[in-house]
Scaffold this active site. Structure first.
Site, PDB file in Angstrom:
ATOM      1  N   GLN A 198      -2.114   2.870   9.981  1.00 60.04           N
ATOM      2  CA  GLN A 198      -0.722   2.837   8.923  1.00 60.04           C
ATOM      3  C   GLN A 198       0.236   3.696   9.944  1.00 60.04           C
ATOM      4  O   GLN A 198       1.426   3.234   9.580  1.00 60.04           O
ATOM      5  CB  GLN A 198      -0.847   3.501   7.692  1.00 60.04           C
ATOM      6  CG  GLN A 198      -2.105   2.713   6.626  1.00 60.04           C
ATOM      7  CD  GLN A 198      -3.414   3.014   6.918  1.00 60.04           C
ATOM      8  OE1 GLN A 198      -3.806   3.398   7.722  1.00 60.04           O
ATOM      9  NE2 GLN A 198      -4.068   2.688   5.576  1.00 60.04           N
ATOM     10  N   ASP A 252      -1.988  10.986  -2.401  1.00 57.20           N
ATOM     11  CA  ASP A 252      -2.107   9.758  -2.900  1.00 57.20           C
ATOM     12  C   ASP A 252      -2.152  10.351  -4.656  1.00 57.20           C
ATOM     13  O   ASP A 252      -2.371   9.860  -5.468  1.00 57.20           O
ATOM     14  CB  ASP A 252      -3.672   8.712  -2.634  1.00 57.20           C
ATOM     15  CG  ASP A 252      -3.079   7.884  -1.905  1.00 57.20           C
ATOM     16  OD1 ASP A 252      -3.091   8.524  -0.489  1.00 57.20           O
ATOM     17  OD2 ASP A 252      -2.924   7.144  -1.732  1.00 57.20           O
ATOM     18  N   ARG A 299      -7.375   0.295  -6.964  1.00 51.64           N
ATOM     19  CA  ARG A 299      -7.469   0.824  -6.692  1.00 51.64           C
ATOM     20  C   ARG A 299      -7.888   2.106  -7.035  1.00 51.64           C
ATOM     21  O   ARG A 299      -6.671   2.404  -7.612  1.00 51.64           O
ATOM     22  CB  ARG A 299      -6.460   1.382  -4.895  1.00 51.64           C
ATOM     23  CG  ARG A 299      -6.139  -0.198  -3.889  1.00 51.64           C
ATOM     24  CD  ARG A 299      -5.588   0.225  -3.136  1.00 51.64           C
ATOM     25  NE  ARG A 299      -6.284   0.871  -1.678  1.00 51.64           N
ATOM     26  CZ  ARG A 299      -5.203   1.221  -0.460  1.00 51.64           C
ATOM     27  NH1 ARG A 299      -3.908   0.518   0.019  1.00 51.64           N
ATOM     28  NH2 ARG A 299      -5.784   2.397   0.272  1.00 51.64           N
ATOM     29  N   ARG A 325       0.641  -1.152   0.053  1.00 47.75           N
ATOM     30  CA  ARG A 325       0.183  -0.077   0.438  1.00 47.75           C
ATOM     31  C   ARG A 325       0.962   1.608  -0.097  1.00 47.75           C
ATOM     32  O   ARG A 325       1.934   0.774   0.091  1.00 47.75           O
ATOM     33  CB  ARG A 325      -1.182   0.205   0.860  1.00 47.75           C
ATOM     34  CG  ARG A 325      -0.308  -0.791   2.294  1.00 47.75           C
ATOM     35  CD  ARG A 325       0.511   0.395   3.515  1.00 47.75           C
ATOM     36  NE  ARG A 325       0.225   1.808   3.617  1.00 47.75           N
ATOM     37  CZ  ARG A 325       0.815   2.566   4.043  1.00 47.75           C
ATOM     38  NH1 ARG A 325       2.282   2.225   3.917  1.00 47.75           N
ATOM     39  NH2 ARG A 325       0.808   3.548   3.360  1.00 47.75           N
ATOM     40  N   GLY A 326       0.040   2.435  -0.140  1.00 50.75           N
ATOM     41  CA  GLY A 326       1.093   4.058  -0.029  1.00 50.75           C
ATOM     42  C   GLY A 326       1.676   3.831  -2.456  1.00 50.75           C
ATOM     43  O   GLY A 326       1.276   2.515  -3.116  1.00 50.75           O
ATOM     44  N   ALA A 327       1.070   4.806  -1.944  1.00 53.35           N
ATOM     45  CA  ALA A 327       0.760   5.320  -3.915  1.00 53.35           C
ATOM     46  C   ALA A 327       1.844   4.989  -4.842  1.00 53.35           C
ATOM     47  O   ALA A 327       2.028   4.429  -5.665  1.00 53.35           O
ATOM     48  CB  ALA A 327       0.751   6.741  -3.785  1.00 53.35           C
ATOM     49  N   ASN A 360      -5.301  12.220   0.269  1.00 56.13           N
ATOM     50  CA  ASN A 360      -4.654  11.434   1.442  1.00 56.13           C
ATOM     51  C   ASN A 360      -5.328  11.376   2.056  1.00 56.13           C
ATOM     52  O   ASN A 360      -6.260  11.615   2.329  1.00 56.13           O
ATOM     53  CB  ASN A 360      -3.070  12.464   1.458  1.00 56.13           C
ATOM     54  CG  ASN A 360      -2.616  11.761   2.421  1.00 56.13           C
ATOM     55  OD1 ASN A 360      -1.509  11.026   2.020  1.00 56.13           O
ATOM     56  ND2 ASN A 360      -1.655  11.959   3.858  1.00 56.13           N
ATOM     57  N   LYS A 361      -4.745  10.341   3.162  1.00 57.68           N
ATOM     58  CA  LYS A 361      -5.774   9.615   4.125  1.00 57.68           C
ATOM     59  C   LYS A 361      -6.471  10.259   4.679  1.00 57.68           C
ATOM     60  O   LYS A 361      -6.573  11.503   4.492  1.00 57.68           O
ATOM     61  CB  LYS A 361      -3.700   9.004   5.026  1.00 57.68           C
ATOM     62  CG  LYS A 361      -5.032   8.042   6.199  1.00 57.68           C
ATOM     63  CD  LYS A 361      -5.529   7.314   5.671  1.00 57.68           C
ATOM     64  CE  LYS A 361      -4.786   5.407   4.233  1.00 57.68           C
ATOM     65  NZ  LYS A 361      -5.985   4.643   3.548  1.00 57.68           N
TER      66      LYS A 361
HETATM   67  O1  MRU Z   1      -4.678   3.362   1.942  1.00 55.27           O
HETATM   68  P1  MRU Z   1      -2.921   3.706   2.047  1.00 55.27           P
HETATM   69  O2  MRU Z   1      -2.514   2.866   2.850  1.00 55.27           O
HETATM   70  O3  MRU Z   1      -2.368   2.876   0.812  1.00 55.27           O
HETATM   71  O4  MRU Z   1      -2.817   5.317   1.985  1.00 55.27           O
HETATM   72  C1  MRU Z   1      -1.434   5.483   1.821  1.00 55.27           C
HETATM   73  C2  MRU Z   1      -1.314   6.987   2.074  1.00 55.27           C
HETATM   74  O5  MRU Z   1      -2.728   7.845   2.284  1.00 55.27           O
HETATM   75  C3  MRU Z   1      -0.036   7.777   1.627  1.00 55.27           C
HETATM   76  O6  MRU Z   1       0.212   9.175   3.147  1.00 55.27           O
HETATM   77  C4  MRU Z   1      -0.060   8.377   0.187  1.00 55.27           C
HETATM   78  O7  MRU Z   1      -0.450   7.166  -0.098  1.00 55.27           O
HETATM   79  C5  MRU Z   1       1.839   8.286   0.443  1.00 55.27           C
HETATM   80  S1  MRU Z   1       2.350   7.211   0.430  1.00 55.27           S
HETATM   81  C6  MRU Z   1       3.876   8.098   0.009  1.00 55.27           C
END
Ligand code: MRU
Length: 344
Positions: free
Chosen positions: A202, A243, A95, A53-55, A253-254
């Site tokens: 996270q 994201d 996603r 996970r993470g963009a 973002n999250k």
């Molecule tokens: O749902 P996730 O864990 O994939 O969400 C991740 C985030 O929101 C991060 O802040 C974002 O992807 C940036 S990662 C460098």
């Protein structure tokens, strides 16, 4: 200024012997274990179920997924290209919010279209080289963000971060955490407050784990503790990842990021967003056009297998929120620091 040396103690993903090895982020921090994806559907599942996970990390994983789409080196090129089309559509749907996923898959499709390979094996080799290039570029972009963001963080600062935008969210040293790692490697003393980041934790599970691995002083807080820390003037800066960033600088973002941006404005604290080029979506004029993923209600009703909410409770669980550009102090990318729309 030379590039500070930051060594991570783990690898979020690795391409080994024609398969994608992922550090299983669902198991962290209790177990440090990997999952091997030998086929494109394994990668699709791993993205959907948050093994990776993470963009930026899901973008790199999807690029390798496209390589794995070619499973039969003896198949006709026509058949292979039709399969690539189908798998590209599938992977992009895994996603919806992080644009790095679409960016990487589209780039792989452009590479496939440009290839003059005369058989499936040749096309697979070509795509493998492209995926490795995407992987290396992601690592380089993270390092660059670290270097570029470094001067914003000075000795003694307390920094608040949300979710995980560290090495685990990328294939390199992270985005939001990259300047912190670079500063730490140079002996700049920083302390990080990590929001736990409900509902998937996270911050508690991943950000704390990797900051502690790197020896960066850090403290875990519940999401609703942040406001009181601002009020006590214990936060000097906020830094988060993204994201997707729209053309006008709006940031998705999250979920919970927007809360912090509002708090940061109210308390006169800078609010930074760190993201690589692959997170920018110049085709979207503003953030209202960014699709927001909604996740399973059990992530909110339960903590692991234990259900806390009453059976039948109605639940709303968006995974991301929109922070308007006018709340952002600056965006730190691998290209430089761009002021956000916030005054002061
Ligand atoms: O749902 P996730 O864990 O994939 O969400 C991740 C985030 O929101 C991060 O802040 C974002 O992807 C940036 S990662 C460098």
């Amino acid at each position: 200024m030379s590039n500070p040396e930051v060594q991570m103690t783990f690898q979020t993903l690795a391409w080994r012997d024609g398969a994608l090895e992922l550090l299983d982020q669902r198991a962290l921090p209790t177990r440090v274990t990997t999952v091997t994806c030998a086929g494109v559907m394994d990668v699709f599942e791993a993205i959907r179920n948050l093994t990776v996970r993470g963009a930026p990390a899901i973008g790199v994983a999807a690029a390798y997924g496209m390589v794995l789409s070619i499973s039969d080196a003896a198949a006709s090129l026509e058949r292979v290209r039709a399969q690539l089309d189908e798998d590209a559509r599938r992977l992009k749907a895994a996603r919806p919010t992080a644009v790095n996923l679409m960016w990487a898959v589209d780039r792989m499709m452009r590479a496939a279209a440009a290839s003059d390979a005369y058989d499936a094996a040749g096309l697979r080799d070509h795509l493998e080289r492209e995926a490795i290039a995407i992987h290396r570029e992601d690592q380089a972009m993270c390092r660059k963000i670290g270097e570029i963001g470094l001067p914003l963080f000075i000795d003694g600062m307390n920094i608040l971060t949300h979710c995980n935008a560290g090495a685990l969210a990328t294939s390199g040293i992270g985005t939001a955490l990259a300047p912190i790692y670079c500063a730490h490697a140079r002996g700049v003393r920083l302390h990080v407050f990590a929001d736990e980041t409900r509902p998937v934790w996270q911050g508690a599970r991943l950000t704390m784990w990797e900051l502690m691995q790197q020896g960066v002083p850090c403290t875990l807080i519940t999401d609703n503790t942040a406001a009181s820390l601002f009020a006590k003037q214990r936060i000097d800066a906020v830094i988060v990842g993204a994201d997707r960033i729209a053309a006008n600088g709006d940031v998705v973002n999250k979920i919970g990021t927007y809360n912090l941006a509002v708090l940061a404005v109210h308390h006169g604290v800078p609010f930074y967003v760190a993201a690589p080029t692959s997170t920018f979506d110049p085709a979207l004029p503003n953030g209202r056009h960014i699709p927001i993923e909604e996740r399973s209600s059990t992530e909110v009703s339960n903590v692991g297998p234990v259900r806390l909410a009453p059976p039948g409770a109605k639940i709303y669980s968006p995974a991301f929120d929109l922070t308007p550009s006018d709340l952002v102090t600056a965006i730190i990318s691998d290209q430089g620091i761009t002021p956000g729309g916030r005054d002061g």
